[in-house]
Design a protein around this motif. Structure first.
Motif, PDB file in Angstrom:
ATOM      1  N   GLN A 179       0.796  -1.232  -0.030  1.00 24.98           N
ATOM      2  CA  GLN A 179      -0.063   0.031  -0.196  1.00 24.98           C
ATOM      3  C   GLN A 179       0.723   1.305  -0.118  1.00 24.98           C
ATOM      4  OE1 GLN A 179      -3.278  -0.006  -0.453  1.00 24.98           O
ATOM      5  NE2 GLN A 179      -3.312   2.469  -0.264  1.00 24.98           N
ATOM      6  N   ALA A 180       1.969   1.282   0.934  1.00 23.56           N
ATOM      7  CA  ALA A 180       2.769   2.332   0.865  1.00 23.56           C
ATOM      8  C   ALA A 180       3.511   2.563  -0.461  1.00 23.56           C
ATOM      9  CB  ALA A 180       3.770   2.151   1.893  1.00 23.56           C
ATOM     10  N   ARG A 191       2.364   1.634  -3.322  1.00 26.06           N
ATOM     11  CA  ARG A 191       1.139   2.233  -4.157  1.00 26.06           C
ATOM     12  C   ARG A 191       0.992   3.477  -3.993  1.00 26.06           C
ATOM     13  NH1 ARG A 191      -1.313  -2.804  -3.032  1.00 26.06           N
ATOM     14  NH2 ARG A 191      -2.549  -1.980  -1.458  1.00 26.06           N
ATOM     15  N   ASP A 192       0.836   3.888  -2.739  1.00 21.97           N
ATOM     16  CA  ASP A 192       0.520   5.487  -2.289  1.00 21.97           C
ATOM     17  C   ASP A 192       2.146   6.295  -2.844  1.00 21.97           C
ATOM     18  OD1 ASP A 192      -1.633   4.652  -1.116  1.00 21.97           O
ATOM     19  OD2 ASP A 192      -0.704   4.612   0.877  1.00 21.97           O
ATOM     20  N   LYS A 193       3.152   5.780  -2.750  1.00 28.20           N
ATOM     21  CA  LYS A 193       4.312   6.662  -3.297  1.00 28.20           C
ATOM     22  C   LYS A 193       3.979   6.716  -4.776  1.00 28.20           C
ATOM     23  CE  LYS A 193       9.223   6.260  -3.360  1.00 28.20           C
ATOM     24  NZ  LYS A 193      10.393   5.681  -2.999  1.00 28.20           N
ATOM     25  N   GLU A 215       1.371   6.546  -6.567  1.00 24.24           N
ATOM     26  CA  GLU A 215       0.236   7.632  -6.809  1.00 24.24           C
ATOM     27  C   GLU A 215       0.640   8.954  -6.686  1.00 24.24           C
ATOM     28  OE1 GLU A 215      -3.489   8.295  -8.017  1.00 24.24           O
ATOM     29  OE2 GLU A 215      -2.441   6.452  -7.917  1.00 24.24           O
ATOM     30  N   GLN A 216       1.413   9.268  -5.358  1.00 23.37           N
ATOM     31  CA  GLN A 216       1.955  10.575  -5.130  1.00 23.37           C
ATOM     32  C   GLN A 216       2.843  11.138  -6.283  1.00 23.37           C
ATOM     33  OE1 GLN A 216       3.555  10.624  -1.356  1.00 23.37           O
ATOM     34  NE2 GLN A 216       1.594  10.251  -0.335  1.00 23.37           N
ATOM     35  N   ARG A 229       0.775  12.149  -9.305  1.00 21.64           N
ATOM     36  CA  ARG A 229       0.117  13.078  -9.068  1.00 21.64           C
ATOM     37  C   ARG A 229       1.105  14.337  -9.089  1.00 21.64           C
ATOM     38  NH1 ARG A 229      -2.800  10.452  -4.858  1.00 21.64           N
ATOM     39  NH2 ARG A 229      -1.333  11.439  -3.290  1.00 21.64           N
TER      40      ARG A 229
END
Length: 393
Positions: free
Chosen positions: A337-338, A340-342, A344-345, A348
């Motif tokens: 998840q981290a 994926r968040d990274k 995603e950031q 963005r």
């Protein structure tokens, strides 16, 4: 059987020995000629001859025309009389019954609902203790025996039942009945394997051990069986030395008969039975069986406790392994998840940068937005008009 005219002792004529000596120097025939061998039937006289020929067993007989009681008595009644006489003599000579009063077929026991006259009745001199000996030669059902047994119990009399060693109470076991784990083992003191009738099973149901009496040999037979303990929890089968000689169960079709001398037996008033050596062994074996059974139960409890502890330990280890797997799975999920968040950031951020660049380009002049692809020389300066007419050299 004949009764000695002087001593009153019974004499038994062994088979095939009617022509032999009764004692050294005195033959059976000579003793008969003296008139000293009497018929055991009360009120009857001496025997007259010895029948020692043919296929029949050697036996005493009355002279021709005498002893008509034989028609109404028969050999079974003679055996019955002999058994009662043997019991009377045994009781008279036994130390524990020496002072007791003995009654042979002459003292009834009366109750409000009826009366019974035992074959031999022994009455204690100082107490009200009474022991009734019943010698059973004729057929008897379990229901009738139970009624008689209850009658004696209600009258406060200890009843001891002794069965014949022949006839309807003594039937050898069949081959199929012998094929039991409780009966296959033999013992030198076990003289026979006998069928257990409904009467015997009824007695065993009420805790009374069947006994048999042989008045000729003055031996008492005790019903017994050879018990093996059940396998342990681990499946281990114990050896022959762990078997027990105990009374047969009431569901058994047959049993062994352990023979003991009558003079070795005694009356056990506390338990209301004739205590034979075989019965004494049964009691000792029963106590050993109870101790071994208790030890087996304790061992089984320890095994169950160990199995339970092992199961709990396996359960704990399984739960810990499951928790560790869940923790590792959660950590892996968190890491993914981290990541994926990274991503995603980062995506963005790139999107925002591209949007900012696009907005900046929109604010720039077109010349700056779209610079020329190639560099060009500046166009040549226009010649003045006055030089246009001059020829170029």
């Amino acid at each position: 059987m004949a009764v000695d005219g002087k001593s009153g002792q019974p004499h038994y004529l062994p088979d095939k020995q009617g022509n032999d000596e009764m004692v050294p120097g005195v033959t059976w025939r000579a003793r008969l000629a003296e008139g000293m061998l009497l018929c055991p039937i009360p009120g009857c006289g001496p025997f007259g001859r010895v029948v020692a020929g043919g296929a029949r067993r050697h036996h005493f007989a009355h002279p021709a025309g005498e002893g008509d009681h034989d028609r109404g008595t028969g050999p079974e009644t003679l055996w019955h009389l002999s058994a009662k006489d043997v019991l009377r003599r045994w009781a008279q000579n036994h130390p524990s019954l020496a002072d007791w009063t003995l009654h042979i077929d002459d003292t009834p026991i009366t109750m409000p609902d009826g009366w019974r006259r035992p074959d031999v009745l022994a009455v204690a001199p100082d107490t009200n203790a009474k022991v009734a000996f019943e010698v059973q030669y004729s057929p008897l059902t379990g229901t009738d025996w139970k009624a008689r047994h209850d009658f004696y119990a209600a009258a406060g009399v200890v009843d001891i039942w002794l069965f014949a060693h022949h006839g309807p109470q003594w039937r050898p076991a069949t081959a199929a009945q012998r094929w039991r784990r409780d009966l296959t083992r033999s013992d030198p003191d076990w003289v026979a394997t006998i069928q257990l009738s409904g009467l015997h099973q009824k007695m065993l149901q009420h805790g009374v051990i069947p006994l048999w009496l042989d008045p000729t040999a003055q031996m008492v037979g005790t019903a017994t069986a050879h018990f093996h303990p059940a396998p342990s929890l681990s499946g281990e089968r114990l050896g022959e030395d762990t078997a027990y000689s105990l009374p047969p169960r009431r569901t058994f079709p047959a049993c062994h008969v352990a023979a003991d001398a009558l003079h070795q037996c005694r009356v056990d008033l506390a338990n209301g039975e004739l205590l034979t050596p075989a019965r004494r062994v049964q009691r000792e074996q029963h106590q050993r069986f109870l101790v071994d059974e208790q030890a087996a139960h304790e061992q089984a409890a320890r095994i169950r406790a160990r199995i339970h502890a092992e199961q709990q330990e396996r359960t704990r280890l399984r739960r810990e392994a499951q928790q560790e797997r869940r923790r590792v799975t959660a950590a892996q999920a968190a890491a993914e998840q981290a990541e994926r968040d990274k991503r995603e950031q980062e995506k963005r951020r790139r999107t925002e940068d591209e949007r900012a660049c696009a907005e900046a380009r929109q604010r720039m002049p077109l010349s700056e937005q779209f610079p020329p692809l190639f560099k060009q020389d500046p166009p040549p300066a226009k010649r003045p008009w006055w030089r246009s007419w001059q020829r170029e050299i």
